[in-house]
Design a protein around this motif. Structure first.
Motif, PDB file in Angstrom:
ATOM      1  N   ARG A 248       0.898  -1.056   0.037  1.00 19.70           N
ATOM      2  CA  ARG A 248       0.113  -0.358  -0.295  1.00 19.70           C
ATOM      3  C   ARG A 248       0.600   1.259  -0.336  1.00 19.70           C
ATOM      4  N   THR A 249       1.927   1.182   0.764  1.00 18.73           N
ATOM      5  CA  THR A 249       2.346   2.310   0.963  1.00 18.73           C
ATOM      6  C   THR A 249       3.363   2.979  -1.185  1.00 18.73           C
ATOM      7  N   HIS A 250       3.870   1.455  -1.077  1.00 19.80           N
ATOM      8  CA  HIS A 250       4.395   2.546  -2.398  1.00 19.80           C
ATOM      9  C   HIS A 250       3.306   2.391  -3.494  1.00 19.80           C
ATOM     10  N   ILE A 251       1.940   1.988  -3.654  1.00 20.72           N
ATOM     11  CA  ILE A 251       1.318   2.297  -4.344  1.00 20.72           C
ATOM     12  C   ILE A 251       0.882   4.018  -4.634  1.00 20.72           C
ATOM     13  N   GLU A 252       0.854   3.520  -3.073  1.00 20.83           N
ATOM     14  CA  GLU A 252       0.357   5.868  -2.482  1.00 20.83           C
ATOM     15  C   GLU A 252       1.492   6.382  -3.051  1.00 20.83           C
ATOM     16  N   ARG A 253       2.961   5.700  -2.261  1.00 18.36           N
ATOM     17  CA  ARG A 253       3.629   7.446  -3.097  1.00 18.36           C
ATOM     18  C   ARG A 253       3.500   6.953  -4.526  1.00 18.36           C
ATOM     19  N   ILE A 254       3.088   6.149  -5.415  1.00 19.58           N
ATOM     20  CA  ILE A 254       3.353   6.291  -6.290  1.00 19.58           C
ATOM     21  C   ILE A 254       2.432   7.163  -6.630  1.00 19.58           C
ATOM     22  N   ASN A 255       1.108   6.958  -6.120  1.00 21.80           N
ATOM     23  CA  ASN A 255       0.119   8.123  -7.306  1.00 21.80           C
ATOM     24  C   ASN A 255       0.551   9.149  -6.625  1.00 21.80           C
ATOM     25  N   GLN A 256       1.408   9.519  -5.217  1.00 23.29           N
ATOM     26  CA  GLN A 256       1.306  10.787  -4.958  1.00 23.29           C
ATOM     27  C   GLN A 256       2.559  11.278  -5.296  1.00 23.29           C
ATOM     28  N   ALA A 257       3.333  10.426  -5.854  1.00 22.30           N
ATOM     29  CA  ALA A 257       4.483  11.385  -7.429  1.00 22.30           C
ATOM     30  C   ALA A 257       3.769  11.709  -8.404  1.00 22.30           C
ATOM     31  N   TYR A 258       2.875  10.649  -8.821  1.00 21.45           N
ATOM     32  CA  TYR A 258       2.167  11.226  -9.906  1.00 21.45           C
ATOM     33  C   TYR A 258       1.036  12.173  -9.604  1.00 21.45           C
ATOM     34  N   ALA A 259       0.359  12.723  -8.729  1.00 15.55           N
ATOM     35  CA  ALA A 259      -0.088  13.270  -8.565  1.00 15.55           C
ATOM     36  C   ALA A 259       0.640  14.861  -8.748  1.00 15.55           C
TER      37      ALA A 259
ATOM     38  N   GLY B 232       3.919  15.546 -10.417  1.00 21.18           N
ATOM     39  CA  GLY B 232       3.999  15.004 -11.657  1.00 21.18           C
ATOM     40  C   GLY B 232       5.604  14.831 -11.172  1.00 21.18           C
ATOM     41  N   ASP B 233       5.973  14.038  -9.604  1.00 22.37           N
ATOM     42  CA  ASP B 233       7.416  13.701 -10.096  1.00 22.37           C
ATOM     43  C   ASP B 233       7.722  12.941 -10.388  1.00 22.37           C
ATOM     44  N   THR B 234       7.846  12.508 -12.177  1.00 23.61           N
ATOM     45  CA  THR B 234       8.161  11.676 -12.723  1.00 23.61           C
ATOM     46  C   THR B 234       9.244  10.506 -12.031  1.00 23.61           C
ATOM     47  N   ALA B 235      10.617  11.462 -11.547  1.00 28.23           N
ATOM     48  CA  ALA B 235      11.357  10.397 -11.747  1.00 28.23           C
ATOM     49  C   ALA B 235      11.376   9.566 -10.280  1.00 28.23           C
ATOM     50  N   GLU B 236      10.565  10.278  -9.059  1.00 26.51           N
ATOM     51  CA  GLU B 236      10.586   9.728  -7.706  1.00 26.51           C
ATOM     52  C   GLU B 236       8.611   8.602  -8.016  1.00 26.51           C
ATOM     53  N   MET B 237       7.935   9.051  -9.081  1.00 20.37           N
ATOM     54  CA  MET B 237       7.333   7.852  -9.156  1.00 20.37           C
ATOM     55  C   MET B 237       7.838   6.253  -9.420  1.00 20.37           C
ATOM     56  N   HIS B 238       8.546   6.692 -10.490  1.00 18.85           N
ATOM     57  CA  HIS B 238       9.975   5.880 -11.183  1.00 18.85           C
ATOM     58  C   HIS B 238      10.040   4.881  -9.955  1.00 18.85           C
ATOM     59  N   ARG B 239      11.488   5.123  -9.085  1.00 19.44           N
ATOM     60  CA  ARG B 239      11.871   5.198  -8.076  1.00 19.44           C
ATOM     61  C   ARG B 239      10.418   4.000  -7.779  1.00 19.44           C
ATOM     62  N   ASN B 240       9.486   4.493  -7.012  1.00 19.50           N
ATOM     63  CA  ASN B 240       8.944   3.822  -5.649  1.00 19.50           C
ATOM     64  C   ASN B 240       8.263   2.570  -6.836  1.00 19.50           C
ATOM     65  N   ALA B 241       8.019   3.536  -8.669  1.00 17.15           N
ATOM     66  CA  ALA B 241       7.075   1.593  -9.032  1.00 17.15           C
ATOM     67  C   ALA B 241       8.914   0.458  -9.205  1.00 17.15           C
ATOM     68  N   ALA B 242       9.423   0.904  -9.092  1.00 19.94           N
ATOM     69  CA  ALA B 242      10.301  -0.219  -9.427  1.00 19.94           C
ATOM     70  C   ALA B 242      10.692  -0.885  -8.069  1.00 19.94           C
ATOM     71  N   SER B 243      10.758   0.204  -6.785  1.00 17.66           N
ATOM     72  CA  SER B 243      10.518  -0.656  -5.368  1.00 17.66           C
ATOM     73  C   SER B 243       9.690  -1.775  -5.465  1.00 17.66           C
ATOM     74  N   LEU B 244       8.517  -1.072  -5.720  1.00 16.08           N
ATOM     75  CA  LEU B 244       7.390  -2.417  -5.838  1.00 16.08           C
ATOM     76  C   LEU B 244       7.705  -3.333  -6.582  1.00 16.08           C
ATOM     77  N   ALA B 245       7.790  -3.247  -8.329  1.00 18.40           N
ATOM     78  CA  ALA B 245       8.384  -4.222  -8.993  1.00 18.40           C
ATOM     79  C   ALA B 245       9.337  -5.363  -8.758  1.00 18.40           C
ATOM     80  N   SER B 246      10.244  -4.241  -7.321  1.00 22.82           N
ATOM     81  CA  SER B 246      11.257  -5.319  -7.062  1.00 22.82           C
ATOM     82  C   SER B 246      10.744  -6.265  -5.736  1.00 22.82           C
ATOM     83  N   ALA B 247       9.751  -5.414  -4.878  1.00 20.60           N
ATOM     84  CA  ALA B 247       9.125  -6.445  -4.084  1.00 20.60           C
ATOM     85  C   ALA B 247       8.468  -7.760  -4.476  1.00 20.60           C
ATOM     86  N   LEU B 248       7.349  -7.078  -5.482  1.00 19.52           N
ATOM     87  CA  LEU B 248       6.438  -8.096  -6.024  1.00 19.52           C
ATOM     88  C   LEU B 248       7.617  -9.640  -6.533  1.00 19.52           C
TER      89      LEU B 248
END
Lengths: 485, 548
Positions: free
Chosen positions: A173-184, A186-202
């Motif tokens: 949830r934390t990952h997803i929320e961070r992705i959404n927050q970063a998207y909102a 407009g911080d693409t780099a942060e969004m990608h970073r969190n998405a990578a963390s999520l993908a890695s966790a998955l």
């Protein structure tokens, strides 16, 4: 991407979403992405909400995921990392020969072993855009043409994206929320970073069985070792009956060999089950009864080697296979995660020793029954009453210390640790005490002048009957030992 | 003496013991089959009337406490004790008797001639190869091994006696359920020792995120005695925490949260009374006039010569404002005075005065014409004259709370009240100071009640309910626990020694020109014969070989 994360319009624009998915995947931001009928969502959300890919008769339109369900599966399958580490829970696979349901399978196994069986002719998707998409993906995956959706449950790739709903406890949830927050933001780099963390966790899956365990389970299922063991027990019992009728030593030996072979298969099955589960087969009625059957045959074989007593097989082997028949009434699922109350070494000591004891009591039971039916005339298939009594005593003398230490002492010490009280007059406890009291009475009666004979034989029979009753005491009367089936 | 002999024989009779064992087993089974200690209505609902009548006559609904069952167990204990006393001297003699009589072996069923009498003279070389301890006893060789097995019966019996004693002593122990909310503490019931407090630092249900299954229930606890930490650790299922002769066991948990009752206790400074609670100093300025007032809640005073009066209506130490109004459940410290100001015309203005944020204080009323627009009341001081310390308790009804730094224990339960609303109900507390007599208190919702312990006064207030993660722990003290453990050990060793270890003896002697070997064991002739024959054959073979 915003559209991808939000609930879409009533009429899903599959192509557009697919493009989005592809973009997201190519982008690498979201890792595996799942597609639901009317929206695209991160894979973790998809799996965390336990979307079962259910659909009657293989019709994806009845799936909980709607007609796009296939895309989700195939995206997962096509994803490089997921392909390597992903797992599926195979359910309701009764129509697949040699494949057991309710177990974890790897994607590789799914593709190589299951797919060829469960995939049939194209067109059963009902045509249309989904079929085209799935066919394309199928084609890319190099596998066959049809998938029966009612048999698969997609599982997440990590504990973080577990079966629980996405709750505060779920780190995904934390990952997803961070992705959404970063998207909102407009911080693409942060969004990608969190998405990578999520993908890695998955894709990190410490909670899943290893490939070795999966392979072991697959082969145990495929070769149905427990079933073969059971069949050999039945054969052994039949051979002993035939020996009883015709009296040829070779038949008795064949019965003993069949029992030994069955015992080996059962041992392999139980050891394999223990490796997969991570604990000895001491939990649940199924495991306990199968283990009891195993110990009964173990002691029969030991006594057979010692005494060449084929006559014991006439009773012990039917008891052994009947126990397995009874065990089949209970769920046979392999429990890899025990409830906290059962996470103790005392469980193993308590149950294994009690089971060994009851196995020995089974032999004593057989000897006692035969002693009662043995006529005083010399000859016949049975040895003298004295010899039978000797076997009966030896079996009880073996079982008694095991039962005392395992069922009573270890059980009481464990109860003290877990329940703060070492004796509670719980029905199963009490039933075990009754077994102990009868066995104690047997040992005393044997040394009481004039009581050896019918009385001690009756007591020896009673010991095993009471032990079997103890097995089911928690089911009949409930109590603290009621951990389920 | 004859009677004593008869009683002694009766108690040590194997037949009697067999019968008693089976009767005890039978009654135990009845106890397992019929649910025990249920309410009468349960039996009436589940059984026929005649059966219920029978249960009541025979006491089958609490059969393990019936006179006849306890009597049978007592008889069994006495019988085991008597048997042990009777058998022990003989067993010790057997163990210590390294020079047994030849006659006993000559009568043995396991006896064989192994060679001519002359063979005896050269037999020592052969005997050395056998796994026995040998000694020459009056012209014969006596060997034995595993003599410790003779103690099997005694160990078993003593183990059982210790278990009986442990069970009896358990009756003098205690066992209670306590519920601790995460971050809060409760006192142990006085039976476990005075001054003990258990605080939960964490209440965790550890869940596998993959499967959603619970892996462990764990409570991080600290144990205090008279305010000093004496022990700390985790309590888990199968992992109790032991201290001071008692143990804490994880028995229950609601990590998602359960409703607890909240009690506040404020220790007042020496000399202060509960009526002083909230006493505060105010400074005021009206026109050119200034001054200071100290008021207790409910008190009203003139503001100098201005004709204005200030009334201190109430005090909220943890003021918070919500949609429903204000309450005392806010931040840890945010003292607020609730005041009325009356002007010379008799107009009343209501005010909330914040100590920490005076700029946000306000007084409602017709302020502009209240006093020429120049009106200030400042809340200057609280706590100074009356407050020494404060503590909150979140607890389940029926809990024991540590009070006055462990100098007293308060047993608190929800008192019967009207309606479901906590505000219409009260808490009932029984305070027991160390070495003192219990005193009863009632704490109506929201009201402060003065509680005195050893000269110190505490203002106690029932604040309502709050939700928190709660851990259910069993606390148990069993004075018979070591008897149980030692009993288990002896019983285990005893049954192994008695049934799995064979005490074997051999005697080699000459008689009528022949050398004989005789054997015996603690397992009877049929069990003895196979191993005896094996050794006899080996000795005979060796004698024959050497003769050649």
């Amino acid at each position: 991407l915003a559209a991808a994360l939000s609930v879409g319009a009533a009429e899903p624009d599959f192509a557009a979403r697919r493009a989005l998915v592809a973009e997201a995947r190519l982008d690498g931001a979201f890792g595996p992405v799942a597609v639901k009928a009317d929206r695209v969502m991160p894979w973790s959300t998809f799996v965390a909400n336990r979307y079962r890919l259910f659909c009657g008769n293989g019709d994806p339109s009845e799936s909980d995921l709607g007609t796009d369900a296939g895309v989700a599966i195939w995206l997962a399958i096509l994803d490089g990392e997921y392909r390597r580490t992903g797992r599926l829970l195979y359910v309701e696979g009764g129509n697949v020969p040699g494949v057991k349901s309710d177990r974890w399978i790897s994607l590789r196994e799914f593709e190589t072993d299951l797919m060829p069986v469960i995939i049939g002719s194209p067109g059963s998707f009902g045509g249309g855009e989904t079929e085209t998409a799935v066919k394309e993906l199928v084609s890319r995956a190099g596998v066959l043409h049809r998938l029966s959706w009612d048999e698969l449950l997609v599982v997440p790739g990590s504990p973080e994206a577990g079966w629980q709903p996405v709750t505060e406890r779920n780190p995904a949830r934390t990952h997803i929320e961070r992705i959404n927050q970063a998207y909102a933001a407009g911080d693409t780099a942060e969004m990608h970073r969190n998405a990578a963390s999520l993908a890695s966790a998955l894709v990190s899956q410490p909670g899943y069985p290893s490939a070795a365990k999966l392979g072991l389970e697959k082969y145990l299922d495929r070769f149905a070792v427990l079933k073969i063991g059971f069949a050999l027990y039945v054969l052994s019992a039949l051979l002993f009956f035939v020996w009883w009728a015709v009296g040829k030593r070779r038949i008795a030996d064949a019965g003993a060999w069949a029992a030994l072979a069955g015992f080996v298969f059962m041992t392999v099955g139980l050891v394999g089950r223990s490796i997969i589960a991570g604990h000895l087969p001491t939990t649940g009625m199924y495991e306990y009864i199968v283990l009891l059957s195993w110990t009964a045959v173990l002691f029969f074989l030991l006594f057979y080697v010692k005494t060449r007593g084929a006559f014991l097989g006439v009773i012990v082997m039917p008891v052994a296979f009947l126990l397995i028949v009874v065990s089949s009434l209970f769920p046979s699922d392999i429990e890899t995660q025990l409830i906290p109350a059962l996470q103790s070494w005392w469980l193993t000591i308590h149950v294994v020793l009690a089971c060994l004891a009851e196995g020995a009591f089974a032999v004593a039971f057989a000897a006692a029954v035969l002693r009662l039916v043995r006529s005083d005339k010399p000859g016949g298939r049975l040895p003298s009453k004295e010899r039978l009594e000797d076997i009966e005593y030896r079996a009880v003398a073996l079982g008694y210390p095991l039962f005392t230490i395992g069922a009573l002492v270890a059980g009481a010490i464990w109860a003290q640790k877990a329940w703060s009280v070492w004796w509670n007059w719980d029905p199963k406890e009490t039933a075990s005490l009754v077994v102990f009291l009868i066995a104690t009475a047997y040992l005393h009666a044997r040394r009481a002048r004039g009581w050896r004979g019918t009385r001690t034989a009756a007591l020896a029979i009673l010991i095993f009957v009471a032990a079997v009753f103890t097995l089911f005491a928690n089911l009949i009367f409930g109590g603290l030992h009621s951990y389920g089936l | 003496l004859v009677i004593f002999k008869k009683i002694y024989d009766f108690l040590t009779s194997r037949r009697v013991s067999v019968i008693v064992l089976l009767i005890v087993g039978g009654i135990s089974l009845v106890g397992a089959a019929i649910p025990q200690k249920e309410l009468p209505a349960y039996y009436e609902a589940h059984y026929e009337a005649w059966a219920v009548k029978l249960f009541n006559i025979l006491g089958l609904t609490n059969v393990y406490r019936t006179w006849y069952f306890v009597g049978l167990l007592s008889f069994l204990l006495l019988a085991i004790l008597t048997c042990t006393i009777r058998r022990t001297p003989a067993i010790i003699r057997l163990f210590a008797n390294k020079k047994p009589s030849l006659a006993a072996f000559e009568r043995s069923e396991c006896r064989a001639a192994i060679g001519p009498a002359a063979a005896y003279d050269n037999i020592t070389g052969i005997l050395k190869r056998l796994p026995f301890t040998w000694r020459e006893v009056g012209g014969a060789w006596y060997g034995r091994r595993r003599a410790v097995a003779v103690f099997g019966e005694i160990l078993t019996h003593v183990g059982l006696i210790l278990l009986f004693v442990g069970g009896l002593l358990r009756g003098f122990g205690h066992r209670d359920e306590i519920h601790i909310f995460d971050g809060y503490g409760v006192a142990l019931p006085p039976a476990y020792g005075e001054g003990y407090e258990i605080r939960a630092d964490s209440v965790d249900e550890i869940v596998d995120a993959n499967t959603g299954k619970t892996l462990e229930y764990r409570t991080g606890v600290r144990v205090f005695r008279y305010g000093d930490e004496v022990a700390a650790g985790d309590v888990e299922v199968n992992g109790p925490l032991r201290y001071g002769g008692w143990g804490l066991y994880q028995s229950d948990m609601n990590a998602d949260g359960a409703r607890g009752l909240m009690l506040e206790s404020v220790e007042l400074k020496k000399g202060a009374t509960v009526e002083d609670y909230g006493r505060a100093k105010f400074s005021w300025k009206i026109g050119d006039g200034t001054g200071e007032l100290e008021l207790a809640p409910g008190e009203e005073k003139e503001m100098g010569e201005t004709g204005f009066r200030l009334r201190h209506l109430g005090y909220l130490e943890r003021f918070t404002s919500t949609e429903e109004g204000f309450s005392d459940g806010g931040p840890e410290y945010n003292p607020t005075a609730f005041v009325h100001v009356t002007n010379p015309r008799g107009d009343v203005a209501t005010g909330l005065l914040f100590k920490l944020h005076p700029e946000q204080s306000f007084i409602r009323g017709t302020v502009p014409d209240f006093v020429d627009g120049r009106f200030y009341v400042l809340y200057e001081e609280d706590g100074g004259p009356w407050r020494a310390g404060r503590r909150e308790y979140l607890f389940a009804s029926g809990s024991y709370l540590p009070f006055a730094g462990g100098r007293a224990v308060m047993h608190v339960a929800m008192a019967e009240g009207e309606g479901e609303d906590l505000r219409s109900r009260a808490l009932k507390g029984v305070l027991t100071p160390t070495g003192g007599d219990p005193r009863e208190f009632e704490f109506p919702f929201g009201e402060r009640v003065g509680v005195e312990v050893g000269g110190d006064v505490y203002a106690v207030r029932f604040m309502g309910a709050q939700v928190g993660a709660v851990s259910g722990l069993t606390v148990a003290r069993d004075p018979g626990l070591w008897f149980f453990y030692v009993g288990c050990l002896l019983l285990s060793l005893g049954v192994i020694a008695a049934l799995l270890i064979r005490f074997e003896e051999l005697m080699i002697y000459t008689h009528d020109g022949q050398t004989y070997v005789a054997g015996r064991s603690n397992k009877g002739a049929r069990v003895t014969r196979p191993w005896f024959e094996e050794y006899a054959a080996e000795i005979e073979k060796e004698i024959a070989k050497r003769a050649k």
